[in-house]
Structures are given as C-alpha cells and as structure tokens.
Scaffold this active site. Sequence first.
Site, PDB file in Angstrom:
ATOM      1  N   GLU A   1       0.828  -1.195   0.000  1.00 20.07           N
ATOM      2  CA  GLU A   1       0.000   0.000   0.000  1.00 20.07           C
ATOM      3  C   GLU A   1       0.868   1.253   0.000  1.00 20.07           C
ATOM      4  OE1 GLU A   1      -3.580   0.021   2.424  1.00 20.07           O
ATOM      5  OE2 GLU A   1      -2.930   1.936   3.281  1.00 20.07           O
TER       6      GLU A   1
ATOM      7  N   ALA B   1     -23.804   5.834   3.591  1.00 18.02           N
ATOM      8  CA  ALA B   1     -23.748   5.958   5.046  1.00 18.02           C
ATOM      9  C   ALA B   1     -22.602   5.169   5.656  1.00 18.02           C
ATOM     10  CB  ALA B   1     -25.067   5.499   5.664  1.00 18.02           C
TER      11      ALA B   1
ATOM     12  N   ARG C   1     -21.420  -7.658   7.059  1.00 17.20           N
ATOM     13  CA  ARG C   1     -22.304  -6.930   6.134  1.00 17.20           C
ATOM     14  C   ARG C   1     -21.528  -6.467   4.903  1.00 17.20           C
ATOM     15  NH1 ARG C   1     -24.539  -5.004  11.035  1.00 17.20           N
ATOM     16  NH2 ARG C   1     -23.180  -3.159  11.031  1.00 17.20           N
TER      17      ARG C   1
END
Length: 308
Positions: A32, A140, A181
């Site tokens: 990264e 959100a 999720r």
Amino acid sequence: MTAELDPAHEERTAHDEPLFSGLPGDINVSFEFFPPKTDKMANTLRESVATLAPLAPRFMSVTYGAGGSTRERTHEQVVRINNETGIPAAAHLTCVDATREEVDAVARHYWESGIRHIVALRGDPPEGEHSFSPHPQGYANAAELVAGLKAIAPFEISVGAYPEVHPDAASEADDLDNLKRKLDAGASRAITQFFFDPECFFRFRDKAANTGIDAEIIPGIMPVMSFAAVQRMSGLCGTAIPDWMEGLFAGLDERPAARQLVSATVAAELCRRLYAGDVRDFHFYTLNRAELSYAICHMLGVRPRGGQ
C-alpha cells in the site's frame, strides 16, 4: 523477580535452525502507498514501486484522502502503476464528504481507466472533526459503498477489518457484524488494520469464522518507520503497542539506519509467527518506502520473479 534461565533450553534455542531458514516463499504479498504531495515524494514513490514490483505482488493499492482531497493524485498513481508495472492496482475509495453521485462518478472513471480493484472504506472524519457523519446524499457506511460499487461494475473489492475492534464500534460483536455486512454486500476479502501481536490476529480470525465469515482475511503489516509516528497512529485506530516495543525502539528515532534494522527484524518475526499459524497472505503498509517491506519479504522467502 527475574525468571531463572534454563541453560539447556537456551543452548537448544541457540543451536536451532534460524527462524527464517528454509522458507519456500509460498506466500502472496501486496503493498500500500499514499499519493505524493511533491515532485520529490513522487520520485520516492516511483522508486519504491519499481523496487517492489519484481516481487510479483497480488496488487498495489493507493490511499484516498478524506473528502476526495487526493482524488486526482490517487487516480494518477493507480493508473500509472497499473499501466507501467503490469501489477494490478487497487484504488482506495471512501464515503467521506461526498454524495453517492460523486462517489459513483469516481468509480466509473476508475473502471473506464482499466482499474478493476477497489479498496472500499467508510473513511476517517475530515480534518478538524472528531466523528464520522455521512453526507446527507452520500453512502452511510462501507457496506452501502460496496453494494453501490457492485451495482456500477463487477469490481473486485477489498474492505477493512479491525482485529482490536474499530474505535467507533459499539462492541466487538457489532464490529464483526459490520465486517460481515461488507462481505455479504459483495466484497471479496478483508485487510486488517496493523497490529503487533500475532495472537491478536489469530483470535480475530477465529471469531470471524464463528460469526460465519469465510472470506479471506489478510493481515496488515506496519513496519516501524518512526516509533513516535506509530504511537500516534495506534492511538487513532486503537492498536495496542506491546510494552517491549517501546523499550526496543527507545532512542532509535534519532538513528534511522539502526531503527530500520530493528524494525525489519521485528516485523519479519511477526510475519514468521503468522506464517506458522497458516497465514500465507500479507499486506504491507509501506509509507512509500520500499526497503523495509523488501527486506521482510526476502526473509519470508520471497524473491524477484523472472530473474529481475
């Protein structure tokens, strides 16, 4: 009271094979970077990418500033890595300070530029703010962002994970539910925040599996460039720093060459212990410097491909 040493045990340990001997290099790595702010920093990044590319990483990712503050520089570096090295490049994308339409436009731009991998993150609060507040017309959270990206194009998507619990999470269970999720929304894998205790990662991996998460979880490795900087970053993300680390790095921020030797050894040992626990994928937070990550990969048996 100091524990009594067992001379026989110490002798056996001293004569055992070196910790890194005989490793076959059967691991996957990724790196990264962050987008440079100056021409000098851009040259450093270019040299670091050139140094690490021969190790054939799975991908190289470039971070994204809060509110899209590095949008153009991130895009420039991601496309350059993708086109010039042949290494798949991943672009970070966040929900911060942007509408869905704005985020979607950035994602479409990446797809049209040949970028197929997104690291989808909620993102940190903008500078000067202490908590995250979603844009009224924005995504959100990261799970919504993942679902939105999948509706745009069949991106490969990585998301973040916190072995020591995200600072904003209500509980450990809530944090794991949030990770699930994101994966259920279409993400392929999770990359963890950095940590310094291998058992911390193993416990997290087991708890994730018990929650029904079967996607790969890649440990994020942060070699110490500056112990003071690591202390600041750890305070922001909730990473515990072992007591022994502070003593080990004491006085070395003024001796960068010595610090680099110690840092490579510490990070390589962490990776070696993770390897012993059946970890075969590692993601390195390079801070745009190649030497430490290259040295750690070398100790783990990774060598340049194609004789480079």
